[in-house]
Design a protein around this motif. Structure first.
Motif, PDB file in Angstrom:
ATOM      1  N   LEU A  72      47.678  81.700  23.286  1.00 27.14           N
ATOM      2  CA  LEU A  72      47.247  83.174  22.924  1.00 27.14           C
ATOM      3  C   LEU A  72      45.851  82.971  23.305  1.00 27.14           C
ATOM      4  O   LEU A  72      44.891  82.165  23.354  1.00 27.14           O
ATOM      5  CB  LEU A  72      47.177  83.175  21.393  1.00 27.14           C
ATOM      6  CG  LEU A  72      46.343  84.483  20.831  1.00 27.14           C
ATOM      7  CD1 LEU A  72      47.192  85.508  21.157  1.00 27.14           C
ATOM      8  CD2 LEU A  72      46.225  84.203  19.331  1.00 27.14           C
ATOM      9  N   ILE A  73      45.589  84.129  24.307  1.00 28.73           N
ATOM     10  CA  ILE A  73      44.189  84.353  24.857  1.00 28.73           C
ATOM     11  C   ILE A  73      43.651  85.594  24.146  1.00 28.73           C
ATOM     12  O   ILE A  73      44.313  86.463  23.787  1.00 28.73           O
ATOM     13  CB  ILE A  73      44.482  84.954  26.216  1.00 28.73           C
ATOM     14  CG1 ILE A  73      45.023  83.752  27.208  1.00 28.73           C
ATOM     15  CG2 ILE A  73      43.242  85.407  26.941  1.00 28.73           C
ATOM     16  CD1 ILE A  73      45.403  84.349  28.756  1.00 28.73           C
ATOM     17  N   GLU A  74      42.395  85.220  23.535  1.00 29.66           N
ATOM     18  CA  GLU A  74      41.518  86.430  22.870  1.00 29.66           C
ATOM     19  C   GLU A  74      40.275  86.292  23.205  1.00 29.66           C
ATOM     20  O   GLU A  74      39.647  85.371  24.063  1.00 29.66           O
ATOM     21  CB  GLU A  74      41.623  85.870  21.143  1.00 29.66           C
ATOM     22  CG  GLU A  74      43.018  86.146  20.734  1.00 29.66           C
ATOM     23  CD  GLU A  74      42.973  87.480  20.438  1.00 29.66           C
ATOM     24  OE1 GLU A  74      42.288  88.304  20.105  1.00 29.66           O
ATOM     25  OE2 GLU A  74      44.527  87.917  20.646  1.00 29.66           O
ATOM     26  N   GLY A  75      39.504  87.503  23.216  1.00 32.90           N
ATOM     27  CA  GLY A  75      38.125  87.369  23.106  1.00 32.90           C
ATOM     28  C   GLY A  75      37.578  87.499  24.566  1.00 32.90           C
ATOM     29  O   GLY A  75      36.472  86.775  24.980  1.00 32.90           O
ATOM     30  N   VAL A  76      38.190  88.068  25.561  1.00 31.93           N
ATOM     31  CA  VAL A  76      38.159  87.739  26.812  1.00 31.93           C
ATOM     32  C   VAL A  76      36.919  89.034  26.980  1.00 31.93           C
ATOM     33  O   VAL A  76      36.904  90.136  26.994  1.00 31.93           O
ATOM     34  CB  VAL A  76      39.159  88.397  27.739  1.00 31.93           C
ATOM     35  CG1 VAL A  76      38.776  88.161  29.438  1.00 31.93           C
ATOM     36  CG2 VAL A  76      40.477  87.326  27.480  1.00 31.93           C
ATOM     37  N   ARG A  77      35.770  88.651  27.744  1.00 33.77           N
ATOM     38  CA  ARG A  77      34.849  89.336  27.933  1.00 33.77           C
ATOM     39  C   ARG A  77      34.077  88.903  29.331  1.00 33.77           C
ATOM     40  O   ARG A  77      33.818  87.752  29.541  1.00 33.77           O
ATOM     41  CB  ARG A  77      33.651  89.263  26.745  1.00 33.77           C
ATOM     42  CG  ARG A  77      34.089  89.722  25.433  1.00 33.77           C
ATOM     43  CD  ARG A  77      34.324  91.249  25.834  1.00 33.77           C
ATOM     44  NE  ARG A  77      34.507  91.834  24.096  1.00 33.77           N
ATOM     45  CZ  ARG A  77      35.637  91.679  23.535  1.00 33.77           C
ATOM     46  NH1 ARG A  77      36.708  91.126  24.113  1.00 33.77           N
ATOM     47  NH2 ARG A  77      35.650  92.353  22.356  1.00 33.77           N
ATOM     48  N   VAL A  78      33.514  89.761  30.197  1.00 31.90           N
ATOM     49  CA  VAL A  78      32.865  89.709  31.174  1.00 31.90           C
ATOM     50  C   VAL A  78      31.682  90.352  31.157  1.00 31.90           C
ATOM     51  O   VAL A  78      31.675  91.337  30.839  1.00 31.90           O
ATOM     52  CB  VAL A  78      33.579  90.097  32.368  1.00 31.90           C
ATOM     53  CG1 VAL A  78      32.951  90.113  33.852  1.00 31.90           C
ATOM     54  CG2 VAL A  78      35.036  89.375  32.678  1.00 31.90           C
ATOM     55  N   HIS A  79      30.477  89.843  31.472  1.00 31.41           N
ATOM     56  CA  HIS A  79      29.256  90.371  31.521  1.00 31.41           C
ATOM     57  C   HIS A  79      28.938  91.742  32.172  1.00 31.41           C
ATOM     58  O   HIS A  79      29.906  91.673  33.480  1.00 31.41           O
ATOM     59  CB  HIS A  79      28.129  89.411  31.974  1.00 31.41           C
ATOM     60  CG  HIS A  79      26.566  89.712  31.876  1.00 31.41           C
ATOM     61  ND1 HIS A  79      26.172  90.867  32.491  1.00 31.41           N
ATOM     62  CD2 HIS A  79      25.762  89.261  30.929  1.00 31.41           C
ATOM     63  CE1 HIS A  79      24.923  91.091  32.076  1.00 31.41           C
ATOM     64  NE2 HIS A  79      24.603  90.047  31.044  1.00 31.41           N
ATOM     65  N   GLY A 122      37.249  88.371  35.874  1.00 33.49           N
ATOM     66  CA  GLY A 122      38.076  88.548  34.721  1.00 33.49           C
ATOM     67  C   GLY A 122      39.299  87.734  34.991  1.00 33.49           C
ATOM     68  O   GLY A 122      39.997  87.033  34.036  1.00 33.49           O
ATOM     69  N   ALA A 123      39.886  88.141  36.067  1.00 33.23           N
ATOM     70  CA  ALA A 123      41.133  87.573  36.752  1.00 33.23           C
ATOM     71  C   ALA A 123      40.925  85.846  36.788  1.00 33.23           C
ATOM     72  O   ALA A 123      41.972  85.311  36.498  1.00 33.23           O
ATOM     73  CB  ALA A 123      41.423  88.067  38.004  1.00 33.23           C
ATOM     74  N   GLN A 124      39.737  85.661  37.124  1.00 34.48           N
ATOM     75  CA  GLN A 124      39.731  84.092  37.414  1.00 34.48           C
ATOM     76  C   GLN A 124      39.603  83.501  35.980  1.00 34.48           C
ATOM     77  O   GLN A 124      40.323  82.321  35.714  1.00 34.48           O
ATOM     78  CB  GLN A 124      38.059  83.671  37.869  1.00 34.48           C
ATOM     79  CG  GLN A 124      38.238  83.997  39.430  1.00 34.48           C
ATOM     80  CD  GLN A 124      36.778  83.514  40.054  1.00 34.48           C
ATOM     81  OE1 GLN A 124      35.899  84.444  39.906  1.00 34.48           O
ATOM     82  NE2 GLN A 124      36.889  82.532  40.423  1.00 34.48           N
ATOM     83  N   LEU A 125      38.990  83.986  35.110  1.00 36.18           N
ATOM     84  CA  LEU A 125      39.055  83.530  33.499  1.00 36.18           C
ATOM     85  C   LEU A 125      40.657  83.554  33.089  1.00 36.18           C
ATOM     86  O   LEU A 125      40.990  82.374  32.343  1.00 36.18           O
ATOM     87  CB  LEU A 125      38.406  84.516  32.619  1.00 36.18           C
ATOM     88  CG  LEU A 125      36.861  84.253  32.687  1.00 36.18           C
ATOM     89  CD1 LEU A 125      36.106  85.397  31.844  1.00 36.18           C
ATOM     90  CD2 LEU A 125      36.375  82.936  32.216  1.00 36.18           C
ATOM     91  N   ILE A 126      41.410  84.480  33.230  1.00 38.45           N
ATOM     92  CA  ILE A 126      43.020  84.367  32.962  1.00 38.45           C
ATOM     93  C   ILE A 126      43.691  83.718  33.752  1.00 38.45           C
ATOM     94  O   ILE A 126      44.420  83.006  33.262  1.00 38.45           O
ATOM     95  CB  ILE A 126      43.294  86.047  33.119  1.00 38.45           C
ATOM     96  CG1 ILE A 126      42.727  86.899  32.202  1.00 38.45           C
ATOM     97  CG2 ILE A 126      44.714  85.995  32.860  1.00 38.45           C
ATOM     98  CD1 ILE A 126      42.648  87.006  30.578  1.00 38.45           C
TER      99      ILE A 126
END
Length: 150
Positions: free
Chosen positions: A84-91, A100-104
Motif C-alpha cells: 500500500l502506497i500512501e502519503g506521496v508528496r513532492v516538494h 513523483g514517478a521515481q518515488l512510485i
C-alpha cells in the motif's frame, strides 16, 4: 537523475515531511506543522515496524519528496502479500520534474523485492491531477473507498 537518494526518513526530516503534507488545500486542513509531536511519535512507531517504510527523496542534502509504503500479508488472493502506497508528496519546487514517478517506481521495485503480488494506493477523489498521474503510471481505478473517522 543519479544525484537522487531515496532513504528511510529520520527525525530530522519530520519538519520538511510535515510541511509537504500540509502544502495543498486538503493537507492544510488536516496537518499541524506547528506541533510536530504526533508526527515524531508516528515516525517512531513506523521505524519499529519492519512492514512500514517511510522514505524520503533527497537531492543536494535537501528532502524533496516522501511516501509511505506498507507491506500487508493477507489470506485473500491465495495468501497474497500486497503493498500500500500512501502519503506521496513532492516538494512544490520539484513538481513536474519526474520525481513523483521515481518515488512510485521505487515503491513498486521495493514491493517486488518483498514478494508482493499487488500494489495499491488511494488518492482523495478531489485530487484529479493525482488520479491522472497514477493512471499514467499504470494504476487502474478499481474500488470505491470508504472511511470512518474515529
Amino acid at each position: 537523475m543519479s544525484d537522487l537518494e531515496i532513504r528511510p526518513a529520520s527525525v530530522d526530516d519530520v519538519p520538511t515531511i510535515v510541511a509537504m503534507l500540509a502544502d495543498d488545500p486538503l493537507g492544510a486542513q488536516r496537518e499541524s506543522p506547528d506541533d510536530l509531536t504526533p508526527y515524531l511519535v508516528a515516525l517512531e512507531r513506523l521505524a519499529q515496524d519492519p512492514l512500514q517504510h517511510q522514505i524520503v527523496a533527497v537531492r543536494d542534502n535537501r528532502v524533496i519528496g516522501t511516501l509511505q509504503l506498507t507491506i500487508i500479508p493477507g489470506l485473500s488472493r491465495k495468501g497474497a502479500t500486497r503493498a500500500l502506497i500512501e502519503g506521496v508528496r513532492v516538494h512544490s519546487e520539484e513538481r513536474g520534474s519526474g520525481l513523483g514517478a521515481q518515488l512510485i517506481e521505487w515503491a513498486i521495485a521495493e514491493s517486488r523485492r518483498q514478494d508482493c503480488q499487488l500494489v495499491q494506493l488511494t488518492s482523495d477523489a478531489t485530487r484529479t491531477d493525482a488520479r491522472r498521474f497514477y493512471e499514467r503510471l499504470g494504476f487502474e481505478p478499481s474500488h470505491i473507498g470508504f472511511k470512518m473517522k474515529l
